[in-house]
Scaffold this motif. Structure first.
Motif, PDB file in Angstrom:
ATOM      1  N   LYS A 262       0.826  -1.209   0.000  1.00 14.68           N
ATOM      2  CA  LYS A 262       0.000   0.000   0.000  1.00 14.68           C
ATOM      3  C   LYS A 262       0.865   1.265   0.000  1.00 14.68           C
ATOM      4  O   LYS A 262       0.565   2.238  -0.700  1.00 14.68           O
ATOM      5  CB  LYS A 262      -0.910  -0.004   1.229  1.00 14.68           C
ATOM      6  CG  LYS A 262      -2.011  -1.051   1.197  1.00 14.68           C
ATOM      7  CD  LYS A 262      -2.776  -1.094   2.507  1.00 14.68           C
ATOM      8  CE  LYS A 262      -3.516   0.192   2.767  1.00 14.68           C
ATOM      9  NZ  LYS A 262      -4.326   0.106   4.026  1.00 14.68           N
ATOM     10  N   ALA A 263       1.954   1.225   0.761  1.00 12.54           N
ATOM     11  CA  ALA A 263       2.825   2.400   0.831  1.00 12.54           C
ATOM     12  C   ALA A 263       3.485   2.669  -0.516  1.00 12.54           C
ATOM     13  O   ALA A 263       3.619   3.831  -0.936  1.00 12.54           O
ATOM     14  CB  ALA A 263       3.894   2.192   1.907  1.00 12.54           C
ATOM     15  N   MET A 264       3.900   1.617  -1.214  1.00 11.63           N
ATOM     16  CA  MET A 264       4.535   1.802  -2.516  1.00 11.63           C
ATOM     17  C   MET A 264       3.550   2.372  -3.531  1.00 11.63           C
ATOM     18  O   MET A 264       3.888   3.265  -4.313  1.00 11.63           O
ATOM     19  CB  MET A 264       5.094   0.465  -3.018  1.00 11.63           C
ATOM     20  CG  MET A 264       6.309  -0.017  -2.252  1.00 11.63           C
ATOM     21  SD  MET A 264       7.704   1.140  -2.341  1.00 11.63           S
ATOM     22  CE  MET A 264       8.036   1.131  -4.094  1.00 11.63           C
ATOM     23  N   ALA A 265       2.318   1.867  -3.525  1.00 11.78           N
ATOM     24  CA  ALA A 265       1.301   2.379  -4.450  1.00 11.78           C
ATOM     25  C   ALA A 265       0.993   3.846  -4.157  1.00 11.78           C
ATOM     26  O   ALA A 265       0.876   4.676  -5.068  1.00 11.78           O
ATOM     27  CB  ALA A 265       0.029   1.536  -4.352  1.00 11.78           C
ATOM     28  N   SER A 266       0.890   4.178  -2.867  1.00 14.40           N
ATOM     29  CA  SER A 266       0.615   5.564  -2.494  1.00 14.40           C
ATOM     30  C   SER A 266       1.781   6.479  -2.867  1.00 14.40           C
ATOM     31  O   SER A 266       1.584   7.601  -3.348  1.00 14.40           O
ATOM     32  CB  SER A 266       0.344   5.645  -0.986  1.00 14.40           C
ATOM     33  OG  SER A 266       0.162   6.980  -0.578  1.00 14.40           O
ATOM     34  N   TYR A 267       3.005   5.987  -2.689  1.00 11.20           N
ATOM     35  CA  TYR A 267       4.194   6.793  -3.010  1.00 11.20           C
ATOM     36  C   TYR A 267       4.261   7.088  -4.502  1.00 11.20           C
ATOM     37  O   TYR A 267       4.528   8.231  -4.917  1.00 11.20           O
ATOM     38  CB  TYR A 267       5.438   6.047  -2.549  1.00 11.20           C
ATOM     39  CG  TYR A 267       6.737   6.769  -2.835  1.00 11.20           C
ATOM     40  CD1 TYR A 267       6.953   8.060  -2.368  1.00 11.20           C
ATOM     41  CD2 TYR A 267       7.747   6.154  -3.570  1.00 11.20           C
ATOM     42  CE1 TYR A 267       8.139   8.719  -2.624  1.00 11.20           C
ATOM     43  CE2 TYR A 267       8.940   6.811  -3.827  1.00 11.20           C
ATOM     44  CZ  TYR A 267       9.135   8.096  -3.349  1.00 11.20           C
ATOM     45  OH  TYR A 267      10.308   8.756  -3.607  1.00 11.20           O
ATOM     46  N   ASN A 268       4.012   6.092  -5.316  1.00 10.35           N
ATOM     47  CA  ASN A 268       4.022   6.303  -6.770  1.00 10.35           C
ATOM     48  C   ASN A 268       2.969   7.321  -7.190  1.00 10.35           C
ATOM     49  O   ASN A 268       3.211   8.188  -8.042  1.00 10.35           O
ATOM     50  CB  ASN A 268       3.791   4.980  -7.491  1.00 10.35           C
ATOM     51  CG  ASN A 268       4.965   4.031  -7.362  1.00 10.35           C
ATOM     52  OD1 ASN A 268       6.108   4.462  -7.182  1.00 10.35           O
ATOM     53  ND2 ASN A 268       4.700   2.735  -7.430  1.00 10.35           N
ATOM     54  N   ARG A 269       1.795   7.231  -6.584  1.00 10.00           N
ATOM     55  CA  ARG A 269       0.721   8.160  -6.925  1.00 10.00           C
ATOM     56  C   ARG A 269       1.077   9.580  -6.491  1.00 10.00           C
ATOM     57  O   ARG A 269       0.821  10.554  -7.220  1.00 10.00           O
ATOM     58  CB  ARG A 269      -0.580   7.717  -6.255  1.00 10.00           C
ATOM     59  CG  ARG A 269      -1.773   8.619  -6.595  1.00 10.00           C
ATOM     60  CD  ARG A 269      -3.072   8.074  -6.045  1.00 10.00           C
ATOM     61  NE  ARG A 269      -3.056   7.951  -4.594  1.00 10.00           N
ATOM     62  CZ  ARG A 269      -3.014   6.780  -3.948  1.00 10.00           C
ATOM     63  NH1 ARG A 269      -2.988   5.644  -4.622  1.00 10.00           N
ATOM     64  NH2 ARG A 269      -2.994   6.746  -2.623  1.00 10.00           N
ATOM     65  N   GLU A 270       1.674   9.733  -5.317  1.00 11.29           N
ATOM     66  CA  GLU A 270       2.039  11.064  -4.823  1.00 11.29           C
ATOM     67  C   GLU A 270       3.130  11.693  -5.684  1.00 11.29           C
ATOM     68  O   GLU A 270       3.100  12.908  -5.956  1.00 11.29           O
ATOM     69  CB  GLU A 270       2.501  10.972  -3.364  1.00 11.29           C
ATOM     70  CG  GLU A 270       1.403  10.617  -2.379  1.00 11.29           C
ATOM     71  CD  GLU A 270       0.356  11.704  -2.273  1.00 11.29           C
ATOM     72  OE1 GLU A 270       0.635  12.852  -2.649  1.00 11.29           O
ATOM     73  OE2 GLU A 270      -0.757  11.396  -1.817  1.00 11.29           O
ATOM     74  N   LEU A 271       4.094  10.882  -6.118  1.00 13.49           N
ATOM     75  CA  LEU A 271       5.146  11.423  -6.987  1.00 13.49           C
ATOM     76  C   LEU A 271       4.568  11.916  -8.310  1.00 13.49           C
ATOM     77  O   LEU A 271       4.910  13.003  -8.793  1.00 13.49           O
ATOM     78  CB  LEU A 271       6.213  10.353  -7.248  1.00 13.49           C
ATOM     79  CG  LEU A 271       7.191  10.044  -6.120  1.00 13.49           C
ATOM     80  CD1 LEU A 271       8.233   9.040  -6.596  1.00 13.49           C
ATOM     81  CD2 LEU A 271       7.874  11.299  -5.616  1.00 13.49           C
ATOM     82  N   GLU A 272       3.703  11.109  -8.909  1.00 11.88           N
ATOM     83  CA  GLU A 272       3.092  11.520 -10.171  1.00 11.88           C
ATOM     84  C   GLU A 272       2.246  12.769  -9.983  1.00 11.88           C
ATOM     85  O   GLU A 272       2.243  13.671 -10.846  1.00 11.88           O
ATOM     86  CB  GLU A 272       2.244  10.382 -10.733  1.00 11.88           C
ATOM     87  CG  GLU A 272       1.660  10.685 -12.101  1.00 11.88           C
ATOM     88  CD  GLU A 272       0.922   9.504 -12.694  1.00 11.88           C
ATOM     89  OE1 GLU A 272       0.148   9.707 -13.652  1.00 11.88           O
ATOM     90  OE2 GLU A 272       1.114   8.370 -12.208  1.00 11.88           O
ATOM     91  N   ALA A 273       1.531  12.853  -8.859  1.00  9.92           N
ATOM     92  CA  ALA A 273       0.709  14.039  -8.595  1.00  9.92           C
ATOM     93  C   ALA A 273       1.579  15.280  -8.449  1.00  9.92           C
ATOM     94  O   ALA A 273       1.212  16.364  -8.908  1.00  9.92           O
ATOM     95  CB  ALA A 273      -0.119  13.820  -7.328  1.00  9.92           C
ATOM     96  N   ALA A 274       2.753  15.133  -7.818  1.00  9.01           N
ATOM     97  CA  ALA A 274       3.654  16.276  -7.664  1.00  9.01           C
ATOM     98  C   ALA A 274       4.124  16.781  -9.025  1.00  9.01           C
ATOM     99  O   ALA A 274       4.147  17.993  -9.288  1.00  9.01           O
ATOM    100  CB  ALA A 274       4.845  15.879  -6.796  1.00  9.01           C
TER     101      ALA A 274
END
Length: 283
Positions: free
Chosen positions: A227-239
């Motif tokens: 879950k943390a990896m999926a959230s991290y990837n999404r946050e990076l793309e959002a940035a």
């Protein structure tokens, strides 16, 4: 006999017609476009004002262009800060999950620290977003509910199952918003894949927390890593997407401003040239 007398009469002389002399000052001024003194003074004043307007417009053009460039440069800086911030949060989350997975005795303390840091970050960013209009009240309320749930202890299998179910519901709600708000098919597909990973990990974690055994805790920690990896990837793309959107808006504003100012400056310079030509005929 008189018929033979010579005719000495001359042809009648016509008196000359009066005509306007070319030496008329007014006519000469009109034909040569010589302006009277009063009009010369007015046109000189107009030209002076127009030159001041051109200078002011050029100064405004330079200052606004520099300001837009400065905002764009600041956007690059904030992107780096945003990436550092998201990476730090993800590192804490992953570190806590790995420590729990390996059975490290400080794993629970690391998890508490990671959850507290994430909560502070989410609340501050959400509150600021509500104030500036970038985050809706509903989204902020959901974030508060998710963070409150993360700090709610679950004693017993039933409480752990209920907590896991609530977390799944809030996470699914967030995932739906991410999918519907994605721009483009590729982004929507990425959000869908991340939602599937988070849903599967949430189901595994709910079951593991309800079982409450050493082995199930390790399984739950592994699910937390996913879950943390999926959230991290999404946050990076959002940035990166936020940076691209901001940069695109600034560049569009700059292009529109430059085009408008260039048209205005060309008109001002044309008017000034006409006044200068007109003033060449002044006395």
């Amino acid at each position: 006999m008189t018929g033979f007398l010579p005719n000495n009469r001359q042809n009648p002389q016509h008196s000359p017609v009066a005509r306007k002399t070319i030496l008329s000052p007014g006519d000469a001024m009109r034909r040569n476009r010589v302006l009277p003194p009063a009009q010369c003074r007015d046109n000189r004043a107009k030209l002076a004002n127009l030159r001041n307007l051109i200078a002011a417009a050029e100064r405004e053009y330079r200052e606004m262009t520099l300001e837009l460039d400065r905002l764009n440069d600041e956007g690059r800086v904030w992107l780096v800060i945003d990436l550092i911030h998201k990476t730090a949060l993800a590192s804490l989350d992953l570190g806590a999950a790995i420590m729990q997975l390996t059975g490290h005795k400080a794993g629970d303390a690391a998890r508490a620290l990671a959850d507290a840091t994430q909560t502070i970050s989410d609340v501050n960013i959400g509150a600021a977003g509500v104030l500036d209009g970038s985050v809706s009240g509903t989204e902020f309320a959901r974030t508060l509910a998710q963070r409150a749930l993360a700090h709610t202890p679950a004693k017993g299998a039933g409480a752990a199952y209920a907590k896991g179910t609530a977390d799944l519901g809030l996470g699914g709600w967030s995932s739906i918003d991410n999918i519907t708000g994605a721009q483009g098919r590729s982004a929507a597909n990425a959000r869908t894949a991340e939602a599937g990973v988070e849903m599967a990990a949430g189901l595994i974690q709910r079951t593991a927390d309800a079982a409450d055994t050493p082995a199930s805790k390790q399984v739950g920690a592994a699910a937390q890593i996913a879950k943390a990896m999926a959230s991290y990837n999404r946050e990076l793309e959002a940035a990166f997407n936020r940076r691209l959107q901001t940069s695109g808006s600034l560049m569009a504003t700059k292009a529109t401003f430059q085009a408008t100012m260039q048209r205005s400056m060309a008109r001002y310079r044309r008017d000034a040239a006409e006044l200068e030509t007109l003033l060449e005929g002044c006395l």
